[in-house]
Enzyme design. Sequence first.
Site, short mmCIF file in Angstrom:
data_model
loop_
_atom_site.label_atom_id
_atom_site.label_comp_id
_atom_site.label_asym_id
_atom_site.label_seq_id
_atom_site.Cartn_x
_atom_site.Cartn_y
_atom_site.Cartn_z
NE ARG A 239 -9.41 5.73 -6.37
CZ ARG A 239 -8.38 5.21 -7.06
NH1 ARG A 239 -7.27 5.93 -7.25
NH2 ARG A 239 -8.47 4.00 -7.58
CG HIS A 287 -5.98 8.97 -11.76
ND1 HIS A 287 -7.14 8.82 -11.06
CD2 HIS A 287 -5.20 7.93 -11.37
CE1 HIS A 287 -7.09 7.74 -10.31
NE2 HIS A 287 -5.91 7.18 -10.48
P1 NAP Z 1 -3.37 -1.31 0.41
O1 NAP Z 1 -2.26 -2.27 0.18
O2 NAP Z 1 -4.75 -1.83 0.67
O3 NAP Z 1 -2.92 -0.38 1.64
C1 NAP Z 1 -3.79 0.51 2.25
C2 NAP Z 1 -3.08 1.16 3.43
O4 NAP Z 1 -3.93 2.18 3.96
C3 NAP Z 1 -2.80 0.17 4.58
O5 NAP Z 1 -1.55 0.47 5.15
C4 NAP Z 1 -3.94 0.47 5.55
O6 NAP Z 1 -3.63 0.27 6.92
C5 NAP Z 1 -4.10 1.97 5.35
N1 NAP Z 1 -5.44 2.40 5.78
C6 NAP Z 1 -6.65 2.03 5.30
N2 NAP Z 1 -7.64 2.66 5.98
C7 NAP Z 1 -7.03 3.43 6.92
C8 NAP Z 1 -7.51 4.30 7.94
N3 NAP Z 1 -8.80 4.51 8.13
N4 NAP Z 1 -6.60 4.90 8.73
C9 NAP Z 1 -5.28 4.69 8.56
N5 NAP Z 1 -4.75 3.87 7.62
C10 NAP Z 1 -5.63 3.24 6.81
O7 NAP Z 1 -3.51 -0.27 -0.80
P2 NAP Z 1 -2.39 0.14 -1.87
O8 NAP Z 1 -2.23 -0.92 -2.89
O9 NAP Z 1 -1.19 0.61 -1.15
O10 NAP Z 1 -3.14 1.37 -2.60
C11 NAP Z 1 -3.54 2.54 -1.93
C12 NAP Z 1 -4.42 3.40 -2.82
O11 NAP Z 1 -3.64 4.03 -3.84
C13 NAP Z 1 -5.47 2.65 -3.62
O12 NAP Z 1 -6.62 2.35 -2.82
C14 NAP Z 1 -5.80 3.62 -4.74
O13 NAP Z 1 -6.87 4.46 -4.35
C15 NAP Z 1 -4.53 4.45 -4.86
N6 NAP Z 1 -3.87 4.32 -6.19
C16 NAP Z 1 -3.63 5.44 -6.92
C17 NAP Z 1 -2.98 5.35 -8.14
C18 NAP Z 1 -2.66 6.57 -8.97
O14 NAP Z 1 -2.16 6.45 -10.09
N7 NAP Z 1 -2.91 7.78 -8.48
C19 NAP Z 1 -2.56 4.09 -8.62
C20 NAP Z 1 -2.81 2.97 -7.84
C21 NAP Z 1 -3.47 3.09 -6.62
P3 NAP Z 1 -3.22 -1.16 7.54
O15 NAP Z 1 -1.87 -1.50 6.91
O16 NAP Z 1 -3.10 -0.89 8.99
O17 NAP Z 1 -4.32 -2.11 7.13
#
Ligand code: NAP
Length: 324
Positions: A239, A287
Amino acid sequence: MNSNMSNTAFTKVPFLSGLDQESHAKWLVALNEAARGFTVCDVGELTQAERHQASVAIVANPSASQLAVLPNLVWVQSLWAGVEKLVNQELAPSLKIVRLVDDRLSETMAEAALAWALYLHRDMPLYRQQQDQQQWQQWPVKLAHERSVAVLGMGALGKRVAQKLSDTGFVVRGWSKNAKSANELTVAHFSGENGLLEILKISEIVIILLPLTEDTSGLLNEQTLSYLPSGASIINFARGPIINDDALLEGLNAGQLAHAVLDVFATEPLPEHHSFWTHLNITVLPHIAAPTDQTSASKIVANNLVDYFENGAIPTSISKARGY
Ligand code: NAP
């Protein structure tokens, strides 16, 4: 069987979105193709009684006013992996938010991360600029195993990205909030504030895959970017507000950072006169790193709903307190 199932109102699942009409209509078709024992419809097709009975809805960035017409929702199934817009809305405290977790999405994201990591690794921005100036100049080629990559965020997407880059030969390290055991991951892992400092110091390419929360907003700022070795590059697939734009521009203009591949921005679409569009060391993507796949997402949503209607099971929901 859940007692809710006996009520025919629960065979209609409302779909609320902030999408344009065409995209909304395409989702309705895909969701209904995957549906088993229920149909997905617009909220306008529900009677007043059905709106009050609805305990679950499928959503894609709905507005608070759209959600308000369904006063007894217990949970919502998002079609997106990132749900910060929902989290930031004034919702009933008891409403559970289930985000999309889809292996196909992780695979698409891993492919994008590999493509753009290779773009940076093999100096493609530089050779493009040299071609524009008809300049024939070779630079030393680094091998993948000499290139260190940090993946910030080791969740559903980050883990798969780290694995794919590691399989390609890069030296990959991950960072996330909580410490992880060695058998949970295939790459070295860092956590916490000190962990961020340590991983940034030794990373030439940083890939951001964190959710946008209070804690991650502005996480990459003047101070944290300064930890990176000179000439490091950034890929932001998460993001826009996770990076402070001014600090990024400063780092790029001073040569501390070599390049940034940005797929996400504070305002999307990126405004017409934004300086990122024409910056030689920024690649702007619309995006597109990992769009939700309608077919696989619709199947996952259908399975979740069938499990709910048949067994009363609600899939794991996000923690509103921590924001993801
Ligand atoms: P997820 O499974 O919820 O994983 C989030 C990760 O971030 C976890 O490893 C979490 O740590 C870590 N995290 C959260 N807050 C943190 C902090 N304050 N400090 C350090 N680490 C932190 O999410 P995901 O499915 O991988 O998706 C991640 C993001 O990708 C989404 O939220 C979305 O914004 C983005 N996205 C972008 C696209 C695109 O096309 N550009 C597509 C899909 C998603 P822990 O493991 O320790 O809990």
